[in-house]
Design a protein around this motif. Sequence first.
Motif, PDB file in Angstrom:
ATOM      1  N   PRO A 133       0.944  -1.490   0.146  1.00 40.76           N
ATOM      2  CA  PRO A 133      -0.069   0.046   0.230  1.00 40.76           C
ATOM      3  C   PRO A 133       0.926   1.338   0.625  1.00 40.76           C
ATOM      4  O   PRO A 133       0.116   1.852  -0.108  1.00 40.76           O
ATOM      5  N   THR A 134       2.017   0.995  -0.087  1.00 41.18           N
ATOM      6  CA  THR A 134       2.777   1.783   0.807  1.00 41.18           C
ATOM      7  C   THR A 134       4.532   1.312   0.055  1.00 41.18           C
ATOM      8  O   THR A 134       4.738   0.323   0.582  1.00 41.18           O
ATOM      9  N   HIS A 135       5.791   2.033   0.341  1.00 47.42           N
ATOM     10  CA  HIS A 135       6.751   1.439   0.169  1.00 47.42           C
ATOM     11  C   HIS A 135       7.939   1.912   1.199  1.00 47.42           C
ATOM     12  O   HIS A 135       9.167   1.748   0.468  1.00 47.42           O
ATOM     13  N   GLU A 136       7.788   2.399   2.142  1.00 51.31           N
ATOM     14  CA  GLU A 136       8.371   2.881   2.914  1.00 51.31           C
ATOM     15  C   GLU A 136      10.433   2.023   3.037  1.00 51.31           C
ATOM     16  O   GLU A 136      11.277   2.066   3.148  1.00 51.31           O
ATOM     17  N   GLU A 137       9.161   0.750   3.184  1.00 48.46           N
ATOM     18  CA  GLU A 137      10.607   0.095   4.473  1.00 48.46           C
ATOM     19  C   GLU A 137      10.932  -0.564   2.711  1.00 48.46           C
ATOM     20  O   GLU A 137      12.313  -1.182   3.363  1.00 48.46           O
ATOM     21  N   LEU A 138      10.555  -0.939   1.477  1.00 48.13           N
ATOM     22  CA  LEU A 138      11.347  -1.255   0.455  1.00 48.13           C
ATOM     23  C   LEU A 138      11.892  -0.344  -0.799  1.00 48.13           C
ATOM     24  O   LEU A 138      13.334  -0.739  -0.155  1.00 48.13           O
ATOM     25  N   VAL A 139      12.232   0.816  -0.085  1.00 50.39           N
ATOM     26  CA  VAL A 139      12.987   2.378  -0.688  1.00 50.39           C
ATOM     27  C   VAL A 139      13.787   1.964   0.271  1.00 50.39           C
ATOM     28  O   VAL A 139      15.372   1.929  -0.011  1.00 50.39           O
ATOM     29  N   THR A 140      14.004   2.273   1.887  1.00 49.51           N
ATOM     30  CA  THR A 140      14.706   2.481   2.229  1.00 49.51           C
ATOM     31  C   THR A 140      15.652   1.158   2.583  1.00 49.51           C
ATOM     32  O   THR A 140      16.733   0.803   2.700  1.00 49.51           O
ATOM     33  N   SER A 141      15.276   0.300   2.277  1.00 46.39           N
ATOM     34  CA  SER A 141      16.434  -1.132   2.540  1.00 46.39           C
ATOM     35  C   SER A 141      17.384  -1.073   1.290  1.00 46.39           C
ATOM     36  O   SER A 141      18.117  -1.914   1.384  1.00 46.39           O
ATOM     37  N   LEU A 142      16.198  -0.811   0.186  1.00 40.92           N
ATOM     38  CA  LEU A 142      17.091  -0.660  -1.247  1.00 40.92           C
ATOM     39  C   LEU A 142      18.532   0.381  -0.739  1.00 40.92           C
ATOM     40  O   LEU A 142      19.509   0.234  -1.271  1.00 40.92           O
ATOM     41  N   VAL A 143      18.361   1.744  -0.265  1.00 44.72           N
ATOM     42  CA  VAL A 143      19.009   2.683   0.289  1.00 44.72           C
ATOM     43  C   VAL A 143      20.033   2.643   1.296  1.00 44.72           C
ATOM     44  O   VAL A 143      21.531   2.350   0.874  1.00 44.72           O
ATOM     45  N   ALA A 144      19.997   1.337   1.608  1.00 45.39           N
ATOM     46  CA  ALA A 144      20.806   0.550   2.615  1.00 45.39           C
ATOM     47  C   ALA A 144      21.678  -0.293   2.281  1.00 45.39           C
ATOM     48  O   ALA A 144      22.684  -0.642   3.000  1.00 45.39           O
ATOM     49  N   GLN A 145      21.255  -0.393   1.155  1.00 42.42           N
ATOM     50  CA  GLN A 145      22.339  -1.725  -0.084  1.00 42.42           C
ATOM     51  C   GLN A 145      23.788  -1.028  -0.059  1.00 42.42           C
ATOM     52  O   GLN A 145      24.733  -1.933  -0.233  1.00 42.42           O
ATOM     53  N   PHE A 146      24.000   0.390  -0.032  1.00 47.59           N
ATOM     54  CA  PHE A 146      25.040   1.196  -1.298  1.00 47.59           C
ATOM     55  C   PHE A 146      25.571   1.940   0.002  1.00 47.59           C
ATOM     56  O   PHE A 146      25.443   3.081   0.350  1.00 47.59           O
ATOM     57  N   GLU A 147      26.208   0.923   0.776  1.00 48.58           N
ATOM     58  CA  GLU A 147      27.421   1.823   1.957  1.00 48.58           C
ATOM     59  C   GLU A 147      28.181   2.708   1.346  1.00 48.58           C
ATOM     60  O   GLU A 147      28.261   3.030   2.060  1.00 48.58           O
ATOM     61  N   ARG A 148      28.877   2.936   0.679  1.00 52.19           N
ATOM     62  CA  ARG A 148      29.525   3.759   0.128  1.00 52.19           C
ATOM     63  C   ARG A 148      29.276   4.863  -1.019  1.00 52.19           C
ATOM     64  O   ARG A 148      29.670   5.917  -1.764  1.00 52.19           O
ATOM     65  N   LEU A 149      27.806   5.135  -0.585  1.00 52.11           N
ATOM     66  CA  LEU A 149      26.792   6.051  -1.733  1.00 52.11           C
ATOM     67  C   LEU A 149      27.499   7.413  -0.804  1.00 52.11           C
ATOM     68  O   LEU A 149      27.696   7.907  -0.050  1.00 52.11           O
ATOM     69  N   SER A 150      27.978   7.962  -1.912  1.00 49.30           N
ATOM     70  CA  SER A 150      28.235   9.582  -1.544  1.00 49.30           C
ATOM     71  C   SER A 150      27.746  10.563  -0.971  1.00 49.30           C
ATOM     72  O   SER A 150      26.453  10.738  -1.650  1.00 49.30           O
ATOM     73  N   TYR A 151      28.170  11.325  -0.152  1.00 50.24           N
ATOM     74  CA  TYR A 151      27.236  12.050   0.603  1.00 50.24           C
ATOM     75  C   TYR A 151      26.772  13.413  -0.818  1.00 50.24           C
ATOM     76  O   TYR A 151      25.914  14.018  -0.267  1.00 50.24           O
ATOM     77  N   LYS A 152      27.906  13.233  -1.289  1.00 55.13           N
ATOM     78  CA  LYS A 152      28.097  14.569  -2.568  1.00 55.13           C
ATOM     79  C   LYS A 152      26.546  14.195  -3.683  1.00 55.13           C
ATOM     80  O   LYS A 152      25.922  15.226  -4.186  1.00 55.13           O
ATOM     81  N   ARG A 153      26.084  13.056  -3.262  1.00 56.65           N
ATOM     82  CA  ARG A 153      24.777  12.336  -3.958  1.00 56.65           C
ATOM     83  C   ARG A 153      23.385  13.299  -3.000  1.00 56.65           C
ATOM     84  O   ARG A 153      22.340  12.752  -3.774  1.00 56.65           O
ATOM     85  N   PHE A 154      23.315  13.497  -2.178  1.00 54.39           N
ATOM     86  CA  PHE A 154      21.933  14.055  -1.473  1.00 54.39           C
ATOM     87  C   PHE A 154      21.554  15.763  -1.621  1.00 54.39           C
ATOM     88  O   PHE A 154      22.824  16.352  -1.658  1.00 54.39           O
TER      89      PHE A 154
END
Length: 460
Positions: A139-160
């Motif tokens: 019905p909504t995807h908070e859990e799924l999208v947060t899990s997706l972002v959590a997979q990228f441990e080296r995601l640069s702060y510059k992308r925020f």
Amino acid sequence: MFRKQPLLVSTVLLKSTEKLLHSFSRRNVSKRNYLSRMYLLPPSKLRDTGLTSKSQNLFLHNEILFPCHNGAFYYLPLGLRALEKLTRLIDEELQSIGAQKISMPTMVTAALWKKTGRWGTDELFKLKDRHLTEYCLGPTHEELVTSLVAQFERLSYKRFPLMLYQITRKFRDEMQPKFGLLRGREFEMKDLYTFDLDEETARETYSLVCDTYHTIFHRLQLNYMKVEGATGNIGGKMSHEYHLPASIGEDSLFICDKCGFGSNIELIDEQNQSEDVACPQCQSAMKIQTGIEVGHAFLLGTKYSEVLNAKVTNKEGKRITTEMGCYGLGVSRILQAGVEVLHDGESIRWPRLIAPYQVAILPQKSQDSGPFLKLSDELYDRLCSLPSLRHDVVIDDRVDRTIGWRKNQLNRQGFPYIIVVGKKCQEDPAQYELIDTYSGTTDFLSLDQLIDTLSMLHTL
């Protein structure tokens, strides 16, 4: 013998060219939009389902929707075109602020919802696969999208800030579906999820998205109310709702006419829920208004990112938990709610930008309709050469019906402009009857005047 051969080749080439031209002509004709070829279901096929809103009645009796089962509908060609236009408008505005469109699975594992404590929600459609693994239809995807972002441990702060959204079918086990698309079990929703490095920038992103919502409703020319809302089971630090004022609205809102402050009645102390509630900003008396909720914004904080370990390394090299926001727009709800507040009683009035087609060409019925159909085809091709109308014209070629019946039908379905190709088009100079169904005005224009007028239209 050698002299006849070139003639034979020329004849073959000529026949081949004629065949290609004929084929090309047929393909061109097939590209034109004719109502006689459209899959439409007449209202006589509908059962009396105790319709409770004007927009639902108009949609079901004007070949926009057709009922499937309780809380779910078929979108017929006209309805789907309007929905797709609305989707394009939302895409344009969100992508202009840097939001990126993705698509997530419809089925969500129970494990994620259990981690965040939401598996017990009553409105979930739950199912199991052959291995007895539990899922729900999202019905909504908070859990799924947060899990997706959590997979990228080296995601640069510059992308925020990171802004990810989708426009997909959602599911809710409504106890009492009603009002058509306004409260269904399947619905189209835009859900945007934002990730920031700290609360300050998360609040800036929140304001940016809220401003974008304003732009979306402004482009649709819909009068909306933004009010403070409850965070509910989604949670968070702050929430605002977007409503279209309507008598059938199921939300009660307190609105201050003086300063514009608004609040859902859920946030007002029960003892103060009366006509005498004072505005917390200017102390003026607030009035009660009913509204249809069409959008919601939440500043989530770290409710989901903490549990699901969505972290990023900041510029100081420290691992921090991301600050989140989530923002919903009920796309199918806006589609119908817009008509609920704009209809003129017996006819659909879309927000002009998302009308299925902007222009309907109406050839005269006569003993020999051929010349009027030919003129209509030529006018169609001329209008479709305009960039703004390339995909927004249709010909009502059902010349077995009277022109009055077809004109009434097109008006009820909400075509903003009708062009009657009648006897005046055979005069010198030719005159085309242009009807603006929304304003109720009629003008007789030359072809050049007609082209100039319609070239000014804003379309999607």
